[in-house]
Design a protein around this motif. Structure first.
Motif, mmCIF file in Angstrom:
data_model
loop_
_atom_site.group_PDB
_atom_site.id
_atom_site.type_symbol
_atom_site.label_atom_id
_atom_site.label_comp_id
_atom_site.label_asym_id
_atom_site.label_seq_id
_atom_site.Cartn_x
_atom_site.Cartn_y
_atom_site.Cartn_z
ATOM 1 N N GLN A 166 -116.987 0.288 -36.004
ATOM 2 C CA GLN A 166 -115.604 -0.145 -34.875
ATOM 3 C C GLN A 166 -115.528 -1.848 -35.201
ATOM 4 O O GLN A 166 -116.551 -2.435 -34.702
ATOM 5 N N CYS A 167 -114.329 -2.096 -35.575
ATOM 6 C CA CYS A 167 -114.309 -3.583 -35.849
ATOM 7 C C CYS A 167 -114.238 -4.320 -34.461
ATOM 8 O O CYS A 167 -113.680 -4.040 -33.490
ATOM 9 N N PRO A 168 -115.184 -5.369 -34.189
ATOM 10 C CA PRO A 168 -115.167 -5.919 -32.847
ATOM 11 C C PRO A 168 -113.934 -6.786 -32.504
ATOM 12 O O PRO A 168 -113.693 -7.196 -31.404
ATOM 13 N N GLY A 169 -112.907 -7.226 -33.633
ATOM 14 C CA GLY A 169 -112.071 -7.912 -33.455
ATOM 15 C C GLY A 169 -110.862 -6.991 -32.940
ATOM 16 O O GLY A 169 -110.057 -7.466 -32.057
ATOM 17 N N CYS A 170 -110.552 -5.891 -33.636
ATOM 18 C CA CYS A 170 -109.200 -5.264 -33.480
ATOM 19 C C CYS A 170 -109.572 -3.809 -33.094
ATOM 20 O O CYS A 170 -108.576 -2.900 -32.701
ATOM 21 N N ARG A 171 -110.805 -3.416 -32.594
ATOM 22 C CA ARG A 171 -111.330 -1.945 -32.298
ATOM 23 C C ARG A 171 -110.843 -1.026 -33.397
ATOM 24 O O ARG A 171 -110.991 0.240 -33.105
ATOM 25 N N ARG A 182 -115.741 -7.351 -44.323
ATOM 26 C CA ARG A 182 -114.528 -7.841 -43.574
ATOM 27 C C ARG A 182 -113.748 -6.639 -43.226
ATOM 28 O O ARG A 182 -113.415 -5.665 -43.975
ATOM 29 N N CYS A 183 -112.894 -6.762 -41.957
ATOM 30 C CA CYS A 183 -112.066 -5.734 -41.361
ATOM 31 C C CYS A 183 -110.737 -5.809 -42.152
ATOM 32 O O CYS A 183 -110.207 -7.035 -42.180
ATOM 33 N N VAL A 184 -110.468 -4.687 -42.856
ATOM 34 C CA VAL A 184 -109.251 -4.657 -43.729
ATOM 35 C C VAL A 184 -107.970 -4.799 -42.723
ATOM 36 O O VAL A 184 -106.933 -5.116 -43.301
ATOM 37 N N ASP A 185 -108.102 -4.321 -41.563
ATOM 38 C CA ASP A 185 -107.089 -4.675 -40.553
ATOM 39 C C ASP A 185 -106.617 -5.736 -39.906
ATOM 40 O O ASP A 185 -105.653 -6.308 -40.068
ATOM 41 N N CYS A 186 -107.860 -6.566 -39.764
ATOM 42 C CA CYS A 186 -107.475 -7.871 -38.988
ATOM 43 C C CYS A 186 -108.238 -9.072 -39.428
ATOM 44 O O CYS A 186 -107.917 -10.338 -39.230
ATOM 45 N N GLY A 187 -109.069 -8.838 -40.658
ATOM 46 C CA GLY A 187 -109.771 -10.035 -41.124
ATOM 47 C C GLY A 187 -111.018 -10.515 -40.449
ATOM 48 O O GLY A 187 -111.647 -11.400 -41.168
ATOM 49 N N PHE A 188 -111.221 -9.784 -39.463
ATOM 50 C CA PHE A 188 -112.582 -10.156 -38.946
ATOM 51 C C PHE A 188 -113.684 -10.039 -39.872
ATOM 52 O O PHE A 188 -113.873 -8.824 -40.420
ATOM 53 N N ALA A 189 -114.599 -11.039 -39.898
ATOM 54 C CA ALA A 189 -115.820 -11.098 -41.044
ATOM 55 C C ALA A 189 -117.013 -11.260 -40.353
ATOM 56 O O ALA A 189 -117.287 -11.712 -39.219
HETATM 57 ZN ZN LIG Z 1 -110.201 -5.490 -37.408
#
Ligand SMILES: [Zn+2]
Length: 397
Positions: free
Chosen positions: A372-377, A358-365
């Motif tokens: 690189q998080c696909p949700g928040c980059r 899970r992304c600790v910045d935006c929660g994208f799982a």
């Molecule tokens: Zn993210």
């Protein structure tokens, strides 16, 4: 019912329109001899357009505003507010029509034309029309007030298109005018190119890109993991294991990525020396053993012998999981080899059906790890989630 941001924007639109109306009145009353100024401000058309907007009839509102003849330097702010309103509501097609309409007006100042160009480029970006957005942002990136913002958009476009050479070039231009938003991005671009070269077995080029990684970021763990992969490809397990061990020492949260490579290195060592060393390194520290078992299960290594050895420690460290096992099978420390191995296999199956990172910045799982998080980059923001997602202490970064 309009969402709150929409109401705010309509409010902003109204203020812009009212300012135009006051300006019109002031001019009208200034001199009786001068010919009357063109009708501006709160014309009937403005009221009709606003009324359509407030009644949730955006198509009719759009047609009214596009037909308005008096788009000039004084009334253009109203049209910008309208375009912004449409884009924020996700109605990008309408925003594009508004901004194209503004750009087509010959009487506008250069500043308003550049503003419209930037807004249109943002619309294209939001609509996924990256080639059109790229052309406009490129024109805007050579100077002026929107120079840095345009370069940031170009960076986002090249990241999304995985065009790493272009991303590196834009990053260099951007670093000349503004501090980088994400300090490790450049090292990741070179890592992406190193990965591509390694996949083609072009190890010379891969090492050249890794040299660039070291130039921009010292002790960069992703670079070390790629070097370990090259070592594994070239049958150098000892070097691979050493590199991964160092990654874990400097960046413990990357254990789930380093561990599969260590296991490959250990199994690839014909003399068995690495395997013996690995097992003596599994320290008698219960927390470290729990971490190891957890990382191994997340990484899909639940069938490895060391996982069953360390599993009782994981059950003690994760109270929720431990309670369930205790109520079904008694003290985790007393579980037989067969029970431990079955439990590890079950946990692995559960994790494979759920999102393991899970992304600790935006929660994208996601089930897979992304640099690189696909949700928040965000770069480097992915961390493994807890086995049972009710124990905050097990969240890792
Ligand atoms: Zn993210």
């Amino acid at each position: 019912m309009l969402a709150e941001p929409s109401l705010l924007l309509i409010g902003a639109l109204f203020v812009a329109v009212a300012a135009g109306w006051l300006l019109g009145r002031f001019r009208t009353g200034r001199s009786a001899e001068l010919p009357p100024p063109p009708a501006r401000g709160l014309s009937e058309e403005y009221f009709r357009g606003l009324s359509f907007l407030l009644n949730e009839e955006p198509d009719k509102a759009l047609e009214v505003f596009l037909r308005m003849a008096d788009v000039d330097n004084e009334t253009v702010e109203t049209h910008f507010a309208l375009g912004s309103l449409y884009r924020r509501r996700g109605e990008v097609e309408r925003a594009i029509r508004v901004h194209e309409n503004i750009m087509a007006r010959p009487s506008l100042s250069d500043e308003h034309r550049l503003h419209a160009m930037f807004a249109l480029a943002e619309d294209y970006f939001r609509a996924g029309l990256f080639d059109r957005a790229e052309r406009l942002f490129e024109q805007l990136s050579d100077g002026g007030a929107r120079h840095a913002a345009s370069l940031r958009y170009l960076l986002r476009i090249y990241e999304q298109q995985r065009d790493w050479d272009q991303a590196i070039a834009v990053h260099a231009r951007l670093s000349g005018v503004a501090p980088p938003e994400q300090p490790t991005a450049l090292a990741h671009y070179h890592c992406e190119l190193a990965e591509l070269a390694r996949q083609r077995a072009d190890f010379v080029l891969a090492r050249e890109h890794l040299r660039r990684v070291r130039e921009v970021q010292r002790n960069f763990p992703r670079g070390a993991l790629i070097r370990a992969d090259i070592a594994l490809d070239m049958n150098e397990p000892e070097l691979a294991a050493t590199l991964c061990q160092r990654v874990v020492e400097l960046h413990p949260r990357l254990l789930t990525l380093a561990l599969p490579r260590i296991v490959r290195a250990v199994h690839g060592d014909a003399a068995g020396e690495l395997e013996r060393r690995f097992h003596t390194r599994i320290r008698p520290d219960p927390a470290a053993r729990a971490e190891l078992a957890y990382a191994a299960i997340v990484a899909g290594l639940e069938h490895e012998r060391f996982v069953t050895e360390c599993l009782p420690d994981l059950l003690r460290e994760d109270p929720s999981l431990g309670d369930i096992v205790r109520s079904l099978a008694g003290d985790p420390g007393q579980l037989g080899d067969e029970q431990r191995s079955q439990l590890a296999a079950t946990l692995g199956r559960i994790l494979r059906r759920t999102q393991r990172y899970r992304c600790v910045d935006c929660g994208f799982a996601s089930a897979a790890h992304f640099w690189q998080c696909p949700g928040c980059r965000s770069w480097d923001a992915f961390a493994p989630v807890a086995l049972l997602d009710v124990t905050p202490g097990m969240h890792r970064r």
